[in-house]
Design an enzyme around this catalytic site. Structure first.
Site, mmCIF file in Angstrom:
data_model
loop_
_atom_site.group_PDB
_atom_site.id
_atom_site.type_symbol
_atom_site.label_atom_id
_atom_site.label_comp_id
_atom_site.label_asym_id
_atom_site.label_seq_id
_atom_site.Cartn_x
_atom_site.Cartn_y
_atom_site.Cartn_z
ATOM 1 N N HIS A 86 19.674 15.820 -26.607
ATOM 2 C CA HIS A 86 18.093 15.533 -26.809
ATOM 3 C C HIS A 86 17.383 16.792 -26.209
ATOM 4 C CE1 HIS A 86 18.334 15.254 -22.596
ATOM 5 N NE2 HIS A 86 19.412 14.336 -22.790
ATOM 6 N N TYR A 118 34.102 6.377 -24.016
ATOM 7 C CA TYR A 118 34.144 5.587 -22.999
ATOM 8 C C TYR A 118 35.107 4.436 -23.604
ATOM 9 C CZ TYR A 118 29.783 8.160 -22.369
ATOM 10 O OH TYR A 118 29.153 9.301 -22.404
ATOM 11 N N ASP A 139 19.832 18.639 -16.704
ATOM 12 C CA ASP A 139 20.450 17.517 -17.174
ATOM 13 C C ASP A 139 22.057 17.756 -17.326
ATOM 14 O OD1 ASP A 139 21.454 15.030 -17.881
ATOM 15 O OD2 ASP A 139 19.889 14.925 -19.864
ATOM 16 N N HIS A 175 13.951 13.816 -21.402
ATOM 17 C CA HIS A 175 13.974 13.510 -22.821
ATOM 18 C C HIS A 175 12.967 14.150 -23.355
ATOM 19 C CE1 HIS A 175 16.981 10.077 -22.208
ATOM 20 N NE2 HIS A 175 17.677 11.146 -21.783
ATOM 21 N N ARG A 186 32.094 11.938 -19.878
ATOM 22 C CA ARG A 186 30.774 12.653 -20.609
ATOM 23 C C ARG A 186 31.113 13.990 -19.992
ATOM 24 N NH1 ARG A 186 27.563 9.158 -20.158
ATOM 25 N NH2 ARG A 186 26.149 9.748 -18.394
ATOM 26 N N GLU A 217 28.322 17.280 -20.388
ATOM 27 C CA GLU A 217 26.735 17.505 -20.815
ATOM 28 C C GLU A 217 26.526 19.031 -20.146
ATOM 29 O OE1 GLU A 217 23.873 14.727 -19.401
ATOM 30 O OE2 GLU A 217 22.437 15.356 -21.149
ATOM 31 N N ASP A 267 0.882 -1.269 -0.047
ATOM 32 C CA ASP A 267 -0.094 -0.042 0.116
ATOM 33 C C ASP A 267 0.774 1.314 0.062
ATOM 34 O OD1 ASP A 267 1.073 -0.246 2.612
ATOM 35 O OD2 ASP A 267 -0.771 0.005 3.602
ATOM 36 N N HIS A 324 26.582 6.906 -28.118
ATOM 37 C CA HIS A 324 25.134 7.685 -27.983
ATOM 38 C C HIS A 324 25.261 8.798 -28.815
ATOM 39 C CE1 HIS A 324 26.699 10.532 -25.017
ATOM 40 N NE2 HIS A 324 27.140 9.458 -24.552
ATOM 41 N N GLU A 377 25.979 16.694 -25.129
ATOM 42 C CA GLU A 377 26.584 15.717 -24.157
ATOM 43 C C GLU A 377 27.462 14.642 -25.038
ATOM 44 O OE1 GLU A 377 23.739 12.899 -22.339
ATOM 45 O OE2 GLU A 377 22.137 14.071 -23.171
ATOM 46 N N ASP A 431 26.278 12.323 -13.691
ATOM 47 C CA ASP A 431 25.162 12.651 -14.472
ATOM 48 C C ASP A 431 24.025 12.793 -13.624
ATOM 49 O OD1 ASP A 431 23.211 13.154 -16.350
ATOM 50 O OD2 ASP A 431 23.790 11.431 -17.666
ATOM 51 N N HIS A 437 24.242 3.760 -18.320
ATOM 52 C CA HIS A 437 23.277 3.939 -17.198
ATOM 53 C C HIS A 437 23.433 3.383 -16.093
ATOM 54 C CE1 HIS A 437 19.895 4.700 -20.876
ATOM 55 N NE2 HIS A 437 20.971 5.733 -20.653
#
Ligand code: GLY
Ligand code: MN
Ligand code: MN
Length: 434
Positions: free
Chosen positions: A347, A381, A264, A354, A398, A400, A33, A343, A377, A253, A236
């Site tokens: 975006h 890697y 972002d 996104h 990265r 961004e 619940d 990637h 971004e 990130d 991710h």
């Protein structure tokens, strides 16, 4: 509230005729619940400013347009447990609708409202529960066909119109996005100050979310990625569970949501405050790629120009670092760079991290226009492998930022997060020797 009233008026104009039904998101059970923290639907919020669950917006276009809100009734008993509810009367006045009714009346009223409308504007497929409810209302209208009732002959996907509207941010939205960007940048500065060998990724995550909440942001805009060393090569990475090691980089990130708008930001920096020569080489490459991409963000430039510029800079750098051989054009054409950059470079950004909006129209990358907001971004890697120079193993970078397209180019909303090698090292040294 005026911004929301204006958006409803603009939507009604674009609809020209028919009826629009825009429900908010349902509450979701987390376990037994307990519920997930509630987040309203972005389309619904965009048009209403209303954040309670169990609500639905109905707009009818035509000569006498009407804006209607269905929402929960006042309920003193429930309000003791769950908190304040506006109720239809106060909601109508505060959120400036023509009329507001209890959500318990929706099914009956919807059949009345749908009857005789030529078109239903609705996001079919967005939520199965609402699809069933709308289908049932349409069937109730059809059941009355012998009384002359007629259900809409067409259903138009309202997202086509709303996505285009959401793509160009108004002043109200840009103000919210600036706040989200500023708080998120402050959180990255705080994270850089807190990082040190021996601390854990989750401790740094806690610094980020602490800064978000203490500054008034309602929530992270997405699950923060706090990835030390080789974890930065997992795009991710979500565990945020490992200790930070001396000599490693830390990729973060993370961005917050302020009044429903996202920031972002990614920054990558040394856990101990000093880049090694190999880390610096990769970092400078990604930074050069980001600068090349940002130079391509201006009105009239194609959406993909920034990505193409970033890929070219990265391909050149991968060749210089002996990650790849062959010509730059060959590396781009064969897609060999994707081994280290898999990637895209950005975006749309807005109510959703996104965000809504098409990237291509009729098969062509769309041109940028003032008021669009997007991320930039690029990354690189490098996993351990026999054919990779060992000094570069497990380096993931990265960088961004969030850009607002302006009449003359673009404005970076997230500049306040240190970015150059010098700015990062200075900030971390000033924060206390590691
Ligand atoms: N944080 C999600 C992204 O960068 O797209
Ligand atoms: Mn992003
Ligand atoms: Mn991101």
């Amino acid at each position: 509230m005026q911004a929301f009233v204006d958006r409803r008026a603009r939507l009604l104009k674009r609809m020209a005729h028919g009826i629009a039904v825009i429900p908010t998101a349902p509450e979701r059970v987390r376990n037994r619940d307990s519920h997930h923290p509630y987040r309203h639907d972005s389309y619904f919020y965009y048009l209403s400013g209303f954040t309670e669950p169990d609500a639905c917006l109905v707009l009818t276009a035509g000569e006498k347009p009407q804006t209607l809100l269905f929402c929960r009734e006042k309920n003193p008993d429930r309000e003791v447990w769950d908190g304040f509810r506006h109720g239809p009367d106060a909601a109508r006045e505060m959120f400036r609708f023509d009329a507001a009714w209890p959500i318990s009346d929706l099914d009956e009223k919807l059949a009345e409202l749908l009857a005789g409308q030529p078109v239903l504007h609705y996001a079919l497929g967005h939520d199965a529960g609402w699809d069933q409810r709308i289908a049932a209302a349409l069937n109730r209208v059809r059941a009355n066909a012998r009384d002359g009732a007629r259900a809409p002959a067409a259903i138009h996907d309202i997202r086509v119109t709303l996505d285009e509207m959401r793509l160009i941010k108004d002043e109200h939205e840009i103000a919210d996005m600036r706040r989200a960007a500023a708080i998120s940048a402050a959180a990255h500065r705080r994270a850089m100050r807190a990082a040190a060998p021996g601390r854990a990724e989750y401790e740094i995550e806690a610094e980020l979310t602490h800064e978000f909440r203490r500054s008034g942001a309602q929530a992270p805009a997405y699950a923060p990625i706090v990835a030390g060393g080789a974890n930065a090569c997992v795009l991710h990475y979500a565990a945020n569970s490992q200790p930070l090691r001396d000599g490693d980089l830390l990729l973060i990130d993370a961005g917050c949501e302020v009044d429903s708008y996202a920031a972002d930001i990614t920054r990558t920096f040394p856990v101990n405050g000093r880049f090694t020569p190999a880390q610096r080489d990769v970092y400078q490459l990604v930074l050069a790629a980001q600068r090349a991409a940002i130079a391509e963000i201006a009105p009239g430039k194609a959406w993909d120009a920034a990505h193409e510029a970033a890929v070219r800079a990265l391909a050149q750098g991968m060749r210089d670092l002996k990650l790849l051989d062959g010509s730059v054009d060959g590396i781009i054409e064969s897609g060999a760079y994707r081994r280290f950059y898999m990637h895209r470079t950005g975006h749309w950004l807005g109510l959703d991290v996104h965000d809504a909006g098409e990237y291509k129209r009729d098969g062509v990358w769309r041109p940028l226009a003032p008021g669009m907001t997007l991320t930039v971004e690029p990354g690189c890697y490098i996993r351990a492998a026999d054919d990779v120079p060992p000094a570069l193993w497990n380096i993931g970078v990265r960088i961004e930022d969030d850009a607002l397209v302006t009449p003359s180019g673009c404005e970076i909303l997230t500049e306040a997060a240190p970015k150059s090698v010098d700015a990062i090292e200075d900030w971390m040294v000033r924060a206390g020797a590691k």
